[in-house]
Design an enzyme around this catalytic site. Structure first.
Site, PDB file in Angstrom:
ATOM      1  CB  SER A 134      -0.872  -0.008   1.269  1.00 28.25           C
ATOM      2  OG  SER A 134      -1.478   1.239   1.487  1.00 28.25           O
ATOM      3  CE1 TYR A 147      -3.668  -2.391   5.376  1.00 25.98           C
ATOM      4  CE2 TYR A 147      -3.087  -0.161   4.701  1.00 25.98           C
ATOM      5  CZ  TYR A 147      -3.490  -1.434   4.379  1.00 25.98           C
ATOM      6  OH  TYR A 147      -3.723  -1.778   3.063  1.00 25.98           O
TER       7      TYR A 147
END
Length: 269
Positions: A134, A147
């Protein structure tokens, strides 16, 4: 058409994983794909003819069994897509230890277990790995401590794999998307809409993508195209790369945003 190859895709029941299964099957490749929910897996299997194999990649025994099933079905493994992942929001003081452990086990330990189990087969085939990280691996976002840490760790795991096994013919690369229309992103956008008083998920996507130079979120198929290219011989000299698939957002200098927009905080600083 290229010679059919054997691929293993984790998190293949929805979103980027499902789009990647579809794209690989459209090219005539053999695909085994995994996930923890049977219903989405069965739907994609029926649609594509790929072999669904429910599996929890945080379980070492389940990972060994997944690799063995792929080899038994297709005779080897030419490539792996490390796509399975979860997210939990929160700052360091807000996150529970349980949430931290869940995200790190799924997003980092699971890929490690799969790479270790599949390594002999990747070495035999001189295969390729693509991890789905990501932009959170490259840039910090508010309330995204675990995350972001997990995706940065996944990126470095794949870079290490590229360095260690590149001399033996195995490539490993990472894609770093920004907002993509997936189930996970839909859930986040629904929460964002509630928090910001926006009129539903579509309005939330529009607001979240406002500063992306392309002005919109990605479709999972767009990410799948890049993944399949990285797996292919066309990317034979690409190893250890982090490919940003972010609509240009990491290119943008946030310090210049006030020149084009009136930017005000949603909550007091």
């Amino acid at each position: 058409m290229a010679e059919p190859q054997s691929f293993l895709v984790t998190g293949g029941g929805t979103g980027i994983g499902a789009a990647t299964v579809r794209r690989l099957r459209a090219d005539g490749h053999r695909v085994v794909f995994s996930g923890r929910r049977s219903d989405p897996l069965e739907a994609v299997a029926e649609e594509t003819g790929a072999l669904a194999h429910p599996s929890d990649i945080t379980d070492p025994a389940a990972v060994e069994e997944l690799v063995a099933a792929t080899v038994a079905a297709h005779g080897g493994i030419d490539g792996i897509v490390l796509n399975a992942g979860v997210a939990r929001g929160g700052t360091v003081d807000q996150l529970s230890v349980e949430d931290w452990d869940l995200v790190m086990r799924t997003n980092v330990t699971g890929p490690f277990l799969l790479l270790r189990a599949a390594l002999p087969h990747l070495l035999e085939s001189r295969g390729s790995v693509v991890a789905v990280a990501s932009v959170a691996a490259l840039r910090a976002a508010p309330g995204s401590a675990v995350y972001g840490a997990s995706k940065a760790a996944l990126l470095q795991l794949c870079r290490s794999f590229a360095v260690d096994y590149g001399p033996r013919g195995v490539r490993a690369n990472t894609v770093c998307p920004s907002w993509v229309r997936t189930e996970m992103a839909d859930r986040r956008m629904a929460r964002f809409a509630d928090e910001a008083g926006l009129d539903g998920t579509e309005a939330a996507y529009t607001e979240a993508a406002r500063f992306l130079p392309v002005g919109r979120p990605a479709d999972p198929g767009e990410i799948a195209e890049a993944i399949v290219w990285l797996l292919s011989p066309a990317a034979s000299f690409v190893n250890g790369a982090a490919l940003t698939l972010d609509g240009g957002v990491t290119t943008l200098d946030p310090g210049t945003l006030p020149f084009a927009y009136q930017v005000t905080p949603r909550t007091p600083g």
